[in-house]
Design a protein around this motif. Sequence first.
Motif, mmCIF file in Angstrom:
data_model
loop_
_atom_site.group_PDB
_atom_site.id
_atom_site.type_symbol
_atom_site.label_atom_id
_atom_site.label_comp_id
_atom_site.label_asym_id
_atom_site.label_seq_id
_atom_site.Cartn_x
_atom_site.Cartn_y
_atom_site.Cartn_z
ATOM 1 N N GLY A 80 5.312 96.935 43.962
ATOM 2 C CA GLY A 80 4.832 95.796 44.749
ATOM 3 C C GLY A 80 5.316 95.857 46.179
ATOM 4 N N LEU A 81 6.581 96.205 46.373
ATOM 5 C CA LEU A 81 7.130 96.340 47.728
ATOM 6 C C LEU A 81 6.457 97.478 48.482
ATOM 7 C CD1 LEU A 81 10.983 95.969 47.101
ATOM 8 C CD2 LEU A 81 9.433 94.234 48.017
ATOM 9 N N LEU A 82 6.240 98.606 47.792
ATOM 10 C CA LEU A 82 5.656 99.779 48.440
ATOM 11 C C LEU A 82 4.244 99.498 48.930
ATOM 12 C CD1 LEU A 82 6.100 102.750 49.184
ATOM 13 C CD2 LEU A 82 5.214 103.361 46.924
ATOM 14 N N GLY A 83 3.455 98.814 48.105
ATOM 15 C CA GLY A 83 2.102 98.454 48.527
ATOM 16 C C GLY A 83 2.120 97.598 49.778
ATOM 17 N N MET A 84 3.030 96.632 49.829
ATOM 18 C CA MET A 84 3.137 95.769 51.007
ATOM 19 C C MET A 84 3.655 96.537 52.210
ATOM 20 S SD MET A 84 1.996 92.770 50.246
ATOM 21 C CE MET A 84 2.716 91.642 51.454
ATOM 22 N N GLN A 85 4.577 97.467 51.998
ATOM 23 C CA GLN A 85 5.115 98.250 53.103
ATOM 24 C C GLN A 85 4.037 99.132 53.728
ATOM 25 O OE1 GLN A 85 7.846 101.667 52.427
ATOM 26 N NE2 GLN A 85 9.332 100.487 53.638
ATOM 27 N N LEU A 86 3.173 99.712 52.900
ATOM 28 C CA LEU A 86 2.103 100.559 53.418
ATOM 29 C C LEU A 86 1.027 99.735 54.119
ATOM 30 C CD1 LEU A 86 1.760 103.062 50.424
ATOM 31 C CD2 LEU A 86 2.852 103.464 52.642
ATOM 32 N N GLY A 87 0.794 98.521 53.649
ATOM 33 C CA GLY A 87 -0.142 97.608 54.313
ATOM 34 C C GLY A 87 -1.599 97.952 54.053
ATOM 35 N N GLY A 88 -2.470 97.147 54.634
ATOM 36 C CA GLY A 88 -3.912 97.358 54.495
ATOM 37 C C GLY A 88 -4.361 97.311 53.050
ATOM 38 N N ARG A 89 -5.270 98.222 52.696
ATOM 39 C CA ARG A 89 -5.801 98.269 51.334
ATOM 40 C C ARG A 89 -4.743 98.622 50.303
ATOM 41 N NH1 ARG A 89 -10.626 102.147 50.921
ATOM 42 N NH2 ARG A 89 -9.326 103.410 52.301
ATOM 43 N N ALA A 90 -3.681 99.287 50.749
ATOM 44 C CA ALA A 90 -2.621 99.698 49.819
ATOM 45 C C ALA A 90 -1.945 98.502 49.162
ATOM 46 C CB ALA A 90 -1.576 100.543 50.549
ATOM 47 N N ARG A 91 -1.987 97.350 49.817
ATOM 48 C CA ARG A 91 -1.356 96.159 49.245
ATOM 49 C C ARG A 91 -1.925 95.825 47.872
ATOM 50 N NH1 ARG A 91 -1.563 92.405 54.703
ATOM 51 N NH2 ARG A 91 0.067 93.544 55.834
ATOM 52 N N VAL A 92 -3.201 96.113 47.691
ATOM 53 C CA VAL A 92 -3.855 95.830 46.413
ATOM 54 C C VAL A 92 -4.071 97.107 45.606
ATOM 55 C CG1 VAL A 92 -5.957 94.933 45.332
ATOM 56 C CG2 VAL A 92 -4.983 93.772 47.322
ATOM 57 N N SER A 93 -4.521 98.174 46.271
ATOM 58 C CA SER A 93 -4.921 99.377 45.541
ATOM 59 C C SER A 93 -3.748 100.129 44.923
ATOM 60 C CB SER A 93 -5.725 100.315 46.449
ATOM 61 O OG SER A 93 -4.945 100.767 47.528
ATOM 62 N N VAL A 94 -2.594 100.121 45.573
ATOM 63 C CA VAL A 94 -1.435 100.818 44.992
ATOM 64 C C VAL A 94 -0.967 100.108 43.717
ATOM 65 C CG1 VAL A 94 0.999 101.420 45.375
ATOM 66 C CG2 VAL A 94 -0.716 101.987 47.100
ATOM 67 N N PRO A 95 -0.762 98.774 43.733
ATOM 68 C CA PRO A 95 -0.420 98.106 42.468
ATOM 69 C C PRO A 95 -1.505 98.262 41.398
ATOM 70 C CG PRO A 95 0.158 96.700 44.308
ATOM 71 C CD PRO A 95 -0.632 97.848 44.877
ATOM 72 N N LEU A 96 -2.785 98.229 41.800
ATOM 73 C CA LEU A 96 -3.859 98.382 40.814
ATOM 74 C C LEU A 96 -3.846 99.774 40.198
ATOM 75 C CD1 LEU A 96 -6.962 96.520 42.325
ATOM 76 C CD2 LEU A 96 -5.545 95.864 40.357
ATOM 77 N N ALA A 97 -3.552 100.793 41.015
ATOM 78 C CA ALA A 97 -3.456 102.153 40.483
ATOM 79 C C ALA A 97 -2.340 102.232 39.450
ATOM 80 C CB ALA A 97 -3.212 103.147 41.618
ATOM 81 N N PHE A 98 -1.216 101.607 39.759
ATOM 82 C CA PHE A 98 -0.101 101.599 38.806
ATOM 83 C C PHE A 98 -0.513 100.916 37.506
ATOM 84 C CE2 PHE A 98 3.696 99.921 36.814
ATOM 85 C CZ PHE A 98 4.582 100.978 36.896
ATOM 86 N N LEU A 99 -1.161 99.758 37.601
ATOM 87 C CA LEU A 99 -1.554 99.007 36.403
ATOM 88 C C LEU A 99 -2.580 99.774 35.573
ATOM 89 C CD1 LEU A 99 -1.826 95.422 37.931
ATOM 90 C CD2 LEU A 99 -0.041 96.268 36.386
ATOM 91 N N GLY A 100 -3.525 100.446 36.244
ATOM 92 C CA GLY A 100 -4.538 101.212 35.526
ATOM 93 C C GLY A 100 -3.924 102.353 34.721
ATOM 94 N N PHE A 101 -3.045 103.115 35.355
ATOM 95 C CA PHE A 101 -2.393 104.214 34.653
ATOM 96 C C PHE A 101 -1.392 103.700 33.624
ATOM 97 C CE2 PHE A 101 -4.128 106.653 38.148
ATOM 98 C CZ PHE A 101 -4.435 107.870 37.551
ATOM 99 N N LEU A 102 -0.807 102.538 33.880
ATOM 100 C CA LEU A 102 0.087 101.918 32.911
ATOM 101 C C LEU A 102 -0.649 101.650 31.603
ATOM 102 C CD1 LEU A 102 3.005 100.490 32.655
ATOM 103 C CD2 LEU A 102 1.769 98.389 33.154
ATOM 104 N N LEU A 103 -1.840 101.087 31.711
ATOM 105 C CA LEU A 103 -2.641 100.803 30.518
ATOM 106 C C LEU A 103 -3.060 102.080 29.807
ATOM 107 C CD1 LEU A 103 -4.985 97.813 31.435
ATOM 108 C CD2 LEU A 103 -3.360 97.953 29.541
ATOM 109 N N PHE A 104 -3.464 103.077 30.594
ATOM 110 C CA PHE A 104 -3.859 104.353 29.987
ATOM 111 C C PHE A 104 -2.687 104.965 29.230
ATOM 112 C CE2 PHE A 104 -4.378 108.998 30.170
ATOM 113 C CZ PHE A 104 -5.579 109.123 29.480
ATOM 114 N N GLY A 105 -1.516 104.967 29.852
ATOM 115 C CA GLY A 105 -0.333 105.492 29.179
ATOM 116 C C GLY A 105 0.001 104.717 27.927
ATOM 117 N N ALA A 106 -0.212 103.392 27.960
ATOM 118 C CA ALA A 106 0.064 102.566 26.780
ATOM 119 C C ALA A 106 -0.850 102.943 25.621
ATOM 120 C CB ALA A 106 -0.101 101.090 27.129
#
Length: 197
Positions: free
Chosen positions: A56-82
Amino acid sequence: MQGFKVRFRLIGWAGILLCMSAPAFAHNIYGNDGFLTGLAHPFFGLDHLLTIFAVGLLGMQLGGRARVSVPLAFLGFLLFGAVVGMLNVPMPLVENGIASSVVLFGAALLMGRDLPLSFAQAFVGIFALFHGHAHGTEIPELANPVWYSMGFVAGSVLIMIFAAAVAWYLSMIETEKPLLKGLGGIIASLGVMLWWF
């Protein structure tokens, strides 16, 4: 003075949240309440908590679209791994991957460099697979897998929202982001400690 009090409270709440977790507790959850068990899972393992908070911090630090897309990428792969974990497909070095993610995400925050969006998404996604696999293999026997998965995703989102709020507040009171980088250093240091447990 007022700003100092608000900062002190914010750091205090972050400390309470971290103290609520224990490195191995997330790996000993039993029960049949499905959603609630899944919801609690990310909060009660320091490794999971720190990683999700760092994303969450990293997405905000990168700014722009990363604020949403970086956490979403994590959540998507999290579900796949689950799903992979629930299917009992073996994955090597899961615990090492989880501990490494804490160190590397903290280090990325500490360096404070702009990462290409696609690289940042892949970076968090790869390590999300390890976290997801751990979630999936640790599902309580009587829990509904769908509700459990929804629970740990919801818990992860809550941690990310808290991280985003912390990063947003810090951006209001500083320009060079030393406190955000400092949080990255703390996270990386705790990740190194996790290697010994």
